[in-house]
Design an enzyme around this catalytic site. Sequence first.
Site, PDB file in Angstrom:
ATOM      1  N   HIS A 209       9.756 101.930 157.249  1.00  0.00           N
ATOM      2  CA  HIS A 209      10.499 103.123 157.648  1.00  0.00           C
ATOM      3  C   HIS A 209      11.163 103.791 156.460  1.00  0.00           C
ATOM      4  O   HIS A 209      11.016 104.997 156.237  1.00  0.00           O
ATOM      5  CB  HIS A 209      11.552 102.806 158.713  1.00  0.00           C
ATOM      6  CG  HIS A 209      12.289 104.037 159.144  1.00  0.00           C
ATOM      7  ND1 HIS A 209      13.420 104.497 158.491  1.00  0.00           N
ATOM      8  CD2 HIS A 209      12.034 104.935 160.123  1.00  0.00           C
ATOM      9  CE1 HIS A 209      13.828 105.619 159.060  1.00  0.00           C
ATOM     10  NE2 HIS A 209      13.009 105.909 160.057  1.00  0.00           N
ATOM     11  N   ARG A 212      16.361 102.149 153.189  1.00  0.00           N
ATOM     12  CA  ARG A 212      17.622 101.809 153.854  1.00  0.00           C
ATOM     13  C   ARG A 212      17.381 100.946 155.090  1.00  0.00           C
ATOM     14  O   ARG A 212      18.268 100.205 155.505  1.00  0.00           O
ATOM     15  CB  ARG A 212      18.393 103.076 154.221  1.00  0.00           C
ATOM     16  CG  ARG A 212      17.787 103.936 155.293  1.00  0.00           C
ATOM     17  CD  ARG A 212      18.683 105.139 155.646  1.00  0.00           C
ATOM     18  NE  ARG A 212      18.142 105.917 156.739  1.00  0.00           N
ATOM     19  CZ  ARG A 212      17.283 106.911 156.607  1.00  0.00           C
ATOM     20  NH1 ARG A 212      16.866 107.261 155.403  1.00  0.00           N
ATOM     21  NH2 ARG A 212      16.855 107.576 157.666  1.00  0.00           N
ATOM     22  N   HIS A 274       7.831 112.751 152.052  1.00  0.00           N
ATOM     23  CA  HIS A 274       8.903 113.646 151.605  1.00  0.00           C
ATOM     24  C   HIS A 274       9.116 113.558 150.092  1.00  0.00           C
ATOM     25  O   HIS A 274       8.829 114.497 149.373  1.00  0.00           O
ATOM     26  CB  HIS A 274      10.222 113.410 152.349  1.00  0.00           C
ATOM     27  CG  HIS A 274      10.116 113.516 153.830  1.00  0.00           C
ATOM     28  ND1 HIS A 274       9.590 114.617 154.468  1.00  0.00           N
ATOM     29  CD2 HIS A 274      10.466 112.647 154.829  1.00  0.00           C
ATOM     30  CE1 HIS A 274       9.622 114.427 155.772  1.00  0.00           C
ATOM     31  NE2 HIS A 274      10.141 113.240 156.028  1.00  0.00           N
ATOM     32  N   ASP A 325       5.245 116.098 161.089  1.00  0.00           N
ATOM     33  CA  ASP A 325       6.471 115.309 161.181  1.00  0.00           C
ATOM     34  C   ASP A 325       7.159 115.434 162.536  1.00  0.00           C
ATOM     35  O   ASP A 325       6.746 114.827 163.502  1.00  0.00           O
ATOM     36  CB  ASP A 325       7.399 115.697 160.027  1.00  0.00           C
ATOM     37  CG  ASP A 325       8.541 114.715 159.818  1.00  0.00           C
ATOM     38  OD1 ASP A 325       8.691 113.786 160.624  1.00  0.00           O
ATOM     39  OD2 ASP A 325       9.292 114.871 158.849  1.00  0.00           O
TER      40      ASP A 325
END
Length: 474
Positions: A209, A212, A274, A325
Amino acid sequence: MTPPAHFRFANAWLADGWRQDVVIGIDAGGDIVSIRSGDRETKAAAVAGAAIAGMPNVHSHAFQRAMAGLAERRAGSNDSFWTWRETMYELARRTTPRLLNVIAAQLYVEMLKAGYTSVCEFHYLHHQPDGAPYTDRSVMAQAILDAASAAGIGLTLLPTLYCTSDFGAVPPTQRQRQFVHDVPRFLELFDDLRGRVGSSPNSLGVAIHSLRAVPPAHLNELMGALGSRDCSVVHIHVAEQQREVAECLRHTQQRPIQWLLDHAPVDDRWCLIHATHAVDSEVDAMARSRAVVGLCPTTEANLGDGLFPLGRFLEAGGTIGIGSDSHISISPVEELRWLEYQSRLARQERNVFADPASGSTGSRLWRLACDGGARACGRNIGALDTGRRADIVVLDLDTPMLVGRSGDAIIDTLIFSGQPNPVRDVMVGGRWVVQDGRHFAEAAIAGSYRREGGVAIQPPQPEYRSIPPPRIAP
């Protein structure tokens, strides 16, 4: 052995340029086995218009299509990705397997009609809202597989590892529990999906993912385990937000892209989604790694993310793909137009990314996104060439904006002439899924969406029944 099917295209944009009167042979498995220009002897079905390679969509969160337009009210004095995320979490909480299937099927029909012929589904809705697994641990992924089958789109399924809420191994919040696995249970999911995807023309990769959400120890454990498994591609969100960059610096003393390149085996199997906030040294290093950077300009603009330094990346030899997205737009044309226009505004000049040889801006952007998208999908797509999948988009040259256009002017006009959609026919893996602007199952799929999806506010529906694969006329 079934003989190849042959189609005669009045105009076709091949790997080596535009040709007229092109006969393309397609085998029973959906691959292009022959291409001949000027062949008047072979019996073939005639197709008017201009045939181009279908566009891969490298980044999709299908369920988010149901919230398009529902997060366009200002949330306090500082509205950002982080406030938008709360609306997304509420939609995720309401998304059952059946609802996910209905939303995704409708989305994939819209993609096909717009010219996307394959999609990478970055899938992290694994569990029930309280974090409890479904009896069938793969039921949410199966909902995506069934939706892709029902719509007839090519799929790269990316089950996503999500472990923590933030850097420093902060435990997941209550809203994030339905996304979370530890690595062993995630690998069980991956192994189960290997059996479900099987030897179909679709593909199975994996997604991390974000840094973080996946601490270093978990990342290392996953990458070590994937070494003995067949995993076509690896995708990750990285450096999308300034806050993410700041927190990564605080915890690791490195920016996220640099940390990833230094600590993970990033190579041409990877797609960095991104990568918005990259300094020059990171841009150059990404290009050297041969990873694809997956850009989603309409979502990045909608969320106020920032601008990726595309000019420097391309000058360094970098590879890009495009994705829709969050699906506030379902148009490869709009994504490519945004790539060029945001650079025109920043530089105050025109045709920033024009092809050095031909001068065409649109054709270069379409080629770049097809080439990078094919690699990010881990599938043999992205060009009209022998050995590739027969994923073909046919543009209607009788559309007023395309009348009189030929060669690269067709693609330049497609991308830079406004909103009309000239996509008339779409073939995926040798089968027509859109003809004369109509998807073969769009009425039934839209009907299910209207009954069960809509704005995704219905009460939970716990039961899920797999939809049988559709019959698609060859």
